[in-house]
Design an enzyme around this catalytic site. Structure first.
Site, PDB file in Angstrom:
ATOM      1  N   GLY A   1      63.486  17.769  41.465  1.00 38.38           N
ATOM      2  CA  GLY A   1      64.113  18.308  40.318  1.00 38.38           C
ATOM      3  C   GLY A   1      64.992  19.441  40.709  1.00 38.38           C
ATOM      4  O   GLY A   1      65.849  19.543  39.875  1.00 38.38           O
TER       5      GLY A   1
ATOM      6  N   GLY B   1      66.590  20.185  43.955  1.00 40.93           N
ATOM      7  CA  GLY B   1      67.657  19.887  44.853  1.00 40.93           C
ATOM      8  C   GLY B   1      67.483  18.630  45.611  1.00 40.93           C
ATOM      9  O   GLY B   1      66.603  17.860  45.331  1.00 40.93           O
TER      10      GLY B   1
ATOM     11  N   ASP C   1      50.946  28.656  46.895  1.00 40.60           N
ATOM     12  CA  ASP C   1      50.922  27.317  46.783  1.00 40.60           C
ATOM     13  C   ASP C   1      50.577  26.364  47.921  1.00 40.60           C
ATOM     14  O   ASP C   1      50.841  25.524  48.224  1.00 40.60           O
ATOM     15  CB  ASP C   1      52.192  26.771  46.430  1.00 40.60           C
TER      16      ASP C   1
END
Length: 631
Positions: free
Chosen positions: A27, A29, A139
């Site tokens: 989304g 790159g 994350d």
């Protein structure tokens, strides 16, 4: 995963990297496959052109670069180059073949307990480095962990943040992957490094059982479970429950630190293969396909799939997408082995921490470090090999050594190429040796050490003794082929008196880099540091405390520099390149010019985000170094 050929209008080069193909697009790159001047593969990230007009996207990319470079200082640096100020900013990272953990578990089932323990050790070491760099990953999830041949890698620093700067997230917003968030993330509270440890606990449950401990039918229920429900660990193997339960404490202060996790795990079993055999087989198969692509960049290569197909959508953001078609039959076989960018650290530190073989070893005498500094490496290699090498050692290479091109490298080693051959051989005397294991072979009473990965084989000996940090290193970049580097190493060690450089008495090459910096003076500039440098080799010395200082002695192409200079008196000047990220400042001192080359000292300070302090320290260190250089 399909590696697509370049389309019309795609760049043929980015920076100094030749672009071979397109790995994928997300989304924000896309990621391109490139090859550096030395033949090593890199993954190059670029922000989509249509987003560059939006300040937040460029700023987010800059933050990712800053985060990844900060972590790289603690381990082998995965970020090899970047330019965030160009019209189309990019980031080049070490390219590693690996299998995403989520795809391994989906395709082959949960990992056995011994593999989960090894995974836990590697990830704890990675988090230790991330947190020591002042960052929180935020994350950590199975899709962001690669299982590589030699251990796990943590990837994707797209939402990593400085631990002291949580203000970048809006109040009340949730950023991360729901099933692997911490209670603090689920409740949009301020985060500490303990948040990553909770995510590690959830990840280990998934690796051991095949299921997330908190996943529910909706994101709202998942977040509720994370914040308020104790996980059911009955399906976790008994030998893993205590560790997992410790990590999954709701109170951040009750969770272990990465160092405590390593202490809990203790010494690992005999290494052998880390992962189940099918995983290693897939890694090898993907590596073979990549080597073919590097040999024929015009080809479209579809990496072979796993033996158990499962449908999964590609990942977003800057992680390399999994290459699953966006449309079409959902029964398409999932490509199990995905090659990803490594933007974090290896499990290697775990092996260092636990130590190696305890068997006492002999300390054979041999070449000294002083000899390694003054040796004419290309002449040594030519003398060692004679006129020919056995043709079967390096398919595609000419057997006549006179058909080879020998070039002195920036670190006074020797780079070897041949016409029409894409691979390269390098010889590096006095190199810092780390991560090499014992092979079954010896030469001149020295144990031959080895390391092998996709498209690469390294062979080394430590002529100063097994406890010495340095050795003679021969590396070959071709199909994991080890016969030629081992042959070359054997021939080099057969030469009793390596030829000396004709200009050795005048060259910067013979200077001992660690002697150029006084420990007490260095500590006054960057804070407490150990008495012994972290790394020392023939032409480089690294100290590490709260910041890292590297002194490199090198010879580079002599050309007019466009960088600013700083006058340090007595007609001497420092080259002061602009710092691209705040975490790193570099200063260079030109020592002398030799033909088309310039010998120089490079001082690099790497740490937190106070760039002015780093540059001030680098300049003070440079003045110290200049005073100690031969006049």
């Amino acid at each position: 995963m399909t590696i697509r050929p370049l389309a019309q209008g795609d760049p043929q080069r980015i920076g100094r990297y030749r672009i071979l193909g397109v790995l994928g697009s997300g989304g924000m790159g896309r990621v391109l496959l490139g090859a550096g001047p030395d033949g090593r593969l890199v993954a190059v990230k670029q922000v989509h052109a249509h987003l560059l007009g939006e300040v937040e996207y460029r700023a987010r990319f800059r933050r990712e670069v800053t985060a990844s470079t900060r972590v790289s200082g603690a381990f082998t640096a995965p970020v090899v180059d970047f330019d965030v100020d160009t019209p189309t900013p990019w980031l080049a990272s070490v390219f590693v073949v690996g299998v995403p953990l989520d795809k391994v578990v989906t395709g082959y089932g949960p990992l056995p307990p011994v593999a989960v323990r090894m995974l836990a050790a590697g990830l704890a070491s990675a988090l230790q480095a991330i947190h020591q760099a002042g960052l929180i990953h935020r994350d950590l999830k199975p899709a962001n962990v690669l299982l590589a041949e030699d251990g796990p890698r943590v990837i994707d620093f797209g939402i990593a943040q400085a631990a002291e700067n949580q203000g970048l997230t809006e109040a009340g917003s949730v950023l991360g992957s729901p099933a692997y968030m911490s209670p603090e993330q689920a409740l949009a509270e301020p985060l500490t490094p303990a948040s990553d440890v909770f995510a590690l606990g959830s990840l280990l449950v998934m690796a051991a059982t095949g299921e997330s401990p908190f996943a529910a039918a909706s994101m709202a229920y998942t977040l509720f479970n994370i914040a308020h429900v104790e996980p059911n660990l009955s399906t976790v193997p008994p030998e893993l429950r205590d560790l997992v339960g410790w990590c999954l404490g709701k109170d951040p202060s009750s969770r272990p630190t990465p160092t405590q996790i390593l202490d809990y795990l203790g010494r690992p079993p005999e290494r052998g293969h880390i992962w189940p055999e099918p995983v290693h087989a897939e890694i090898d198969r993907v590596g073979g396909e990549l080597v073919k692509l590097a040999a024929d960049p015009n080809a479209t290569v579809i990496l072979p799939g796993g033996r158990r197909g499962t449908v999964t959508r590609g990942r977003t953001e800057f992680a390399v997408p999994q290459g699953i078609p966006r449309g079409g039959d959902t029964r398409t076989l999932l490509v199990m082995c995905v090659v990803l960018v490594v933007l974090a650290v290896t499990a290697g530190a775990a092996w260092v921490r636990w130590g190696g073989d305890d068997t006492p070893q002999a300390s054979p005498t041999g070449f000294s470090m002083a000899q390694m500094r003054e040796v004419d490496t290309c002449s040594w290699l030519s003398k060692a090999l004679g006129s020919t090498v056995p043709a079967e050692l390096a398919p595609g290479w000419p057997a006549k050594v006179s058909d080879w091109t020998l070039t002195t490298s920036e670190s006074w080693g020797c780079d070897v190429t041949a016409p029409g051959v894409r691979s390269m051989l390098t010889v590096s005397p006095g190199k810092f040796i780390i991560g090499f294991g014992l092979t079954a072979n010896t030469v001149s009473a020295h144990q031959i050490l080895g390391s092998k990965s996709t498209g690469y084989c390294g062979r080394a000996v430590k002529p100063g003794g097994t406890q010495a940090p340095w050795g003679v290193l021969v590396e070959f970049y071709q199909d994991e082929e080890c016969r030629l580097p081992e042959y070359v190493l054997t021939r080099l060690m057969s030469v009793r008196e390596p030829p000396r450089r004709v200009d050795a008495d005048r060259s910067l090459a013979v200077v001992e880099p660690c002697s150029l910096v006084d420990h007490t003076s260095l500590a006054s500039l960057i804070g407490a540091i150990p008495e012994v440098p972290k790394e020392s080799s023939a032409h480089s010395c690294v100290w590490e405390g709260s910041d890292q200082v590297t002194v490199n002695l090198e010879q580079v192409k002599a050309s007019a520099s466009k960088d600013p200079v700083i006058d340090v008196g007595d007609g001497k000047q420092l080259i002061a390149p602009k710092s691209t990220v705040d975490a790193i400042c570099t200063r260079g001192y030109p020592y002398r010019e030799v033909g088309t080359r310039r010998e120089q000292v490079e001082i690099k300070v790497h740490g937190g985000n106070d760039n002015a302090a780093h540059c001030s320290a680098a300049e003070s260190i440079a003045r110290m170094v200049i005073e100690k250089l031969p006049k």
